[in-house]
Design an enzyme around this catalytic site. Structure first.
Site, PDB file in Angstrom:
ATOM      1  N   ASN A 287     -10.534   0.007   0.043  1.00  0.00           N
ATOM      2  CA  ASN A 287      -8.336  -0.216   0.006  1.00  0.00           C
ATOM      3  C   ASN A 287      -8.146  -0.888  -1.348  1.00  0.00           C
ATOM      4  O   ASN A 287      -8.466  -1.999  -1.553  1.00  0.00           O
ATOM      5  CB  ASN A 287      -8.656  -0.584   1.498  1.00  0.00           C
TER       6      ASN A 287
ATOM      7  N   HIS B  44      -3.569   6.998   2.929  1.00  0.00           N
ATOM      8  CA  HIS B  44      -3.598   5.867   2.333  1.00  0.00           C
ATOM      9  C   HIS B  44      -5.433   5.946   3.137  1.00  0.00           C
ATOM     10  O   HIS B  44      -5.916   5.504   4.072  1.00  0.00           O
ATOM     11  CB  HIS B  44      -2.977   4.716   2.800  1.00  0.00           C
TER      12      HIS B  44
ATOM     13  N   CYS C  90       0.753  -1.210   0.417  1.00  0.00           N
ATOM     14  CA  CYS C  90      -0.525   0.213  -0.214  1.00  0.00           C
ATOM     15  C   CYS C  90       1.040   1.555  -0.235  1.00  0.00           C
ATOM     16  O   CYS C  90       0.051   2.103  -0.218  1.00  0.00           O
ATOM     17  CB  CYS C  90      -1.411   0.004   1.361  1.00  0.00           C
TER      18      CYS C  90
HETATM   19  O1  UT7 Z   1      -3.754  -1.210   3.231  1.00  0.00           O
HETATM   20  C1  UT7 Z   1      -2.385  -1.832   4.275  1.00  0.00           C
HETATM   21  C2  UT7 Z   1      -3.388  -1.291   5.689  1.00  0.00           C
HETATM   22  N1  UT7 Z   1      -4.646  -2.184   6.231  1.00  0.00           N
HETATM   23  C3  UT7 Z   1      -4.986  -1.395   7.140  1.00  0.00           C
HETATM   24  O2  UT7 Z   1      -4.830  -0.405   7.348  1.00  0.00           O
HETATM   25  C4  UT7 Z   1      -6.716  -2.190   7.698  1.00  0.00           C
HETATM   26  C5  UT7 Z   1      -6.283  -1.958   9.062  1.00  0.00           C
HETATM   27  N2  UT7 Z   1      -7.417  -2.462  10.133  1.00  0.00           N
HETATM   28  C6  UT7 Z   1      -8.388  -2.613  10.066  1.00  0.00           C
HETATM   29  O3  UT7 Z   1      -9.085  -1.543   8.854  1.00  0.00           O
HETATM   30  C7  UT7 Z   1      -9.559  -3.010  10.478  1.00  0.00           C
HETATM   31  O4  UT7 Z   1      -8.717  -4.229  12.199  1.00  0.00           O
HETATM   32  C8  UT7 Z   1     -10.423  -4.016  10.093  1.00  0.00           C
HETATM   33  C9  UT7 Z   1     -11.788  -3.144   9.761  1.00  0.00           C
HETATM   34  C10 UT7 Z   1      -9.354  -5.122   9.665  1.00  0.00           C
HETATM   35  C11 UT7 Z   1     -11.616  -4.881  11.425  1.00  0.00           C
HETATM   36  O5  UT7 Z   1     -11.725  -4.063  11.954  1.00  0.00           O
HETATM   37  P1  UT7 Z   1     -11.638  -3.982  14.551  1.00  0.00           P
HETATM   38  O6  UT7 Z   1     -12.784  -3.160  14.448  1.00  0.00           O
HETATM   39  O7  UT7 Z   1     -10.315  -3.999  13.999  1.00  0.00           O
HETATM   40  O8  UT7 Z   1     -12.077  -5.940  13.869  1.00  0.00           O
HETATM   41  P2  UT7 Z   1     -11.279  -7.285  14.681  1.00  0.00           P
HETATM   42  O9  UT7 Z   1     -10.507  -7.272  14.198  1.00  0.00           O
HETATM   43  O10 UT7 Z   1     -11.041  -6.701  16.243  1.00  0.00           O
HETATM   44  O11 UT7 Z   1     -12.981  -7.790  14.675  1.00  0.00           O
HETATM   45  C12 UT7 Z   1     -13.686  -7.800  15.805  1.00  0.00           C
HETATM   46  C13 UT7 Z   1     -15.542  -8.294  15.354  1.00  0.00           C
HETATM   47  C14 UT7 Z   1     -14.645  -9.784  15.368  1.00  0.00           C
HETATM   48  O12 UT7 Z   1     -15.510 -10.667  16.316  1.00  0.00           O
HETATM   49  P3  UT7 Z   1     -15.476 -11.350  17.549  1.00  0.00           P
HETATM   50  O13 UT7 Z   1     -14.244 -11.806  17.760  1.00  0.00           O
HETATM   51  O14 UT7 Z   1     -15.183  -9.883  18.634  1.00  0.00           O
HETATM   52  O15 UT7 Z   1     -16.815 -11.994  17.552  1.00  0.00           O
HETATM   53  C15 UT7 Z   1     -14.169 -10.410  14.072  1.00  0.00           C
HETATM   54  O16 UT7 Z   1     -14.732 -11.912  13.804  1.00  0.00           O
HETATM   55  O17 UT7 Z   1     -15.444  -8.717  14.388  1.00  0.00           O
HETATM   56  C16 UT7 Z   1     -15.638 -10.027  13.592  1.00  0.00           C
HETATM   57  N3  UT7 Z   1     -15.232  -9.040  12.025  1.00  0.00           N
HETATM   58  C17 UT7 Z   1     -16.324  -8.869  10.933  1.00  0.00           C
HETATM   59  N4  UT7 Z   1     -17.903  -9.095  11.350  1.00  0.00           N
HETATM   60  C18 UT7 Z   1     -18.750  -8.269  11.006  1.00  0.00           C
HETATM   61  C19 UT7 Z   1     -13.950  -9.302  11.402  1.00  0.00           C
HETATM   62  N5  UT7 Z   1     -14.733  -8.636  10.136  1.00  0.00           N
HETATM   63  C20 UT7 Z   1     -16.027  -8.669  10.093  1.00  0.00           C
HETATM   64  C21 UT7 Z   1     -16.800  -8.522   9.130  1.00  0.00           C
HETATM   65  N6  UT7 Z   1     -18.698  -8.230   9.253  1.00  0.00           N
HETATM   66  N7  UT7 Z   1     -16.883  -8.468   7.997  1.00  0.00           N
END
Ligand code: UT7
Length: 322
Positions: A279, A249, A112
Site C-alpha cells: 500500500n 487503491h 490514500c
Molecule cells: O490505505 C488506507 C486504507 N487501508 C486499508 O484499507 C486497510 C484495511 N484493513 C486491512 O487490510 C486488514 O484489516 C489488515 C490486513 C490490516 C488486517 O487483516 P485482518 O484480517 O482484518 O486482521 P485483524 O486486524 O482482524 O487481525 C486478525 C489477527 C489478530 O490476531 P488475534 O487477535 O486474532 O489473535 C492480529 O493480531 O491477525 C493478527 N495480525 C497478524 N498476524 C500475523 C495482525 N497483523 C498481523 C501480521 N502477522 N502482520
C-alpha cells in the site's frame, strides 16, 4: 466547453525490495499470513531517496510519455502525507528540479485518496479555462512514518510514486470525478502530529507513526469501493459492461476481491499490483494506472474507473476514457 484528458503517465519505485520473509525477521508475522490476508508478497522501501526524489522520477517519465514541452505546464499538484519537509512542499521543490516556469504549485493531503483529489482539483481548474496543462503526482515514503515494531501496519505500507500530465480536450475524456471526506471516523486511521508547547516548554516527544484499526477500515473500504463505482456509472450514464478496467487503491487484495464479487465484475478486470508494492497511499492509484498502461491492460480508447479510500476518512473516484 473545455474538458480534460490524460496526456501521459509515469511511475517510479525505489529499487530496494523487502519481502515478507524479510519482515518475518523483524516482527511476529509470516509470509503465509501476509499473502493470505493482504495479497502482498513484497514491497519497495526507500533507502536514500526522499518523497521528492520518487516524485521527480515519476514526473520525468510522465512528461516524456506526454511528449510535451515542460514549459507548457502551468499547474503542479503533489498529493502526499510524507513530504520531505512540512514546508516547502514537494510541489515547490519539483518546480526547480524539473526546470518548470514559475507556476501554481501546491501539495495536498487527502491520504490514500490524495491522487483522486488532485485529479478532481486539476480537472476543475483546467475546465475553468484558467489553467491548460497540469502535472499531478502521488508520491510517498510511508516507510518514514511506519512503526517497524507494529505488525498491524508495517507489513502493509511502502514507498513509490506515480504521475500524470493532464491537458485540454474538446470531448470529456475525464468524464466524472467525485471526492468525499467524513471526519467522524478519523480515529480509525491517523498519525499524531507535533505536540502543543504548554508553558512554552518543549515536551518529551516520541516520533509519531501510522496507527490503524485495520478491521474497521477494511469494512469501510469494502463497502465504499463498489458504492463509488456505481455512483460514477450512474453519473456518467454508463454501465459496468462498458468498463474495460477498474483500478482501485491497492490496500488489500481481499478488498478488491470482495468488490469484484459485490459488483459481479470479473476479477481479472480489476487491476492489481499490490503483490509487488503493498500500500503506497497517494502513490497507489497513479502507480497502478501507469503500470496497467505499460502492461497493455489499459489501451487508448478504453473506459476505466479508478477508486481510492483512506484516512480522513476520505474516498473518491473517477471514470475516464484513456
Ligand atoms: O490505505 C488506507 C486504507 N487501508 C486499508 O484499507 C486497510 C484495511 N484493513 C486491512 O487490510 C486488514 O484489516 C489488515 C490486513 C490490516 C488486517 O487483516 P485482518 O484480517 O482484518 O486482521 P485483524 O486486524 O482482524 O487481525 C486478525 C489477527 C489478530 O490476531 P488475534 O487477535 O486474532 O489473535 C492480529 O493480531 O491477525 C493478527 N495480525 C497478524 N498476524 C500475523 C495482525 N497483523 C498481523 C501480521 N502477522 N502482520
Amino acid at each position: 466547453m473545455i474538458y480534460t484528458k490524460i496526456l501521459g503517465t509515469g511511475s517510479y519505485v525505489p529499487s530496494h525490495v523487502v519481502t515478507n520473509t524479510d519482515l518475518e525477521k523483524i516482527v511476529e508475522t509470516s509470509d503465509a499470513w501476509i499473502r493470505s490476508r493482504t495479497g502482498i508478497e513484497s514491497r519497495r522501501i526507500s533507502v536514500d531517496e526522499q518523497t521528492s526524489d520518487l516524485a521527480y522520477e515519476a514526473a520525468i517519465r510522465a512528461i516524456e510519455d506526454a511528449q510535451i514541452d515542460p514549459e507548457t505546464i502551468d499547474l503542479l499538484i503533489v498529493a502526499t502525507v510524507t513530504a520531505d519537509h512540512p514546508f516547502p512542499g514537494v510541489s515547490q521543490m519539483l518546480q526547480r528540479r524539473l526546470n518548470l516556469k514559475p507556476l501554481t504549485a501546491f501539495d495536498i493531503n487527502a491520504a490514500c485518496t490524495g491522487f483522486v483529489y488532485a485529479l478532481n482539483i486539476a480537472d476543475k481548474m483546467i475546465m475553468s479555462g484558467a489553467f491548460h496543462r497540469a502535472l499531478i503526482i502521488g508520491a510517498e515514503t510511508l516507510s518514514k512514518i511506519t512503526d517497524f515494531e507494529d505488525r498491524n501496519t508495517c507489513v502493509l505500507f511502502a514507498d513509490g510514486a506515480g504521475a500524470m500530465v493532464l491537458g485540454t480536450s474538446e470531448v470529456p475524456q475525464i468524464k466524472q470525478v467525485v471526492t468525499y471526506a467524513k471526519g467522524d471516523l478519523e480515529h480509525l486511521l491517523l498519525m499524531d502530529g507535533y505536540p502543543l508547547k504548554k508553558d512554552l516548554k518543549t515536551p518529551d516527544f516520541k516520533l509519531p507513526f501510522i496507527q490503524m484499526q485495520g478491521a474497521e477500515v477494511f469494512k469501510f473500504a469494502s463497502s465504499v469501493l463498489p458504492t463509488v463505482v456505481n455512483e460514477l456509472l450512474e453519473k456518467s450514464g454508463h454501465t459496468l459492461e462498458d468498463i474495460d478496467l477498474i483500478v482501485a487503491h491497492q490496500a488489500n487484495l481481499r478488498i478488491i476481491d470482495k468488490a469484484s464479487r459485490i459488483l459481479k465484475f470479473p476479477l481479472e478486470k480489476m487491476y492489481t499490483n499490490i503483490d509487488r508494492y503493498g500500500n503506497t497511499s497517494a502513490a497507489s492509484v497513479p502507480l497502478a494506472i501507469d503500470e496497467a498502461i505499460r502492461e497493455g491492460k489499459l489501451k487508448k480508447g478504453d473506459l476505466f474507473i479508478t477508486v481510492a479510500f483512506g484516512a480522513g476518512l476520505t474516498w473518491g473516484g473517477a471514470i475516464i476514457e484513456y
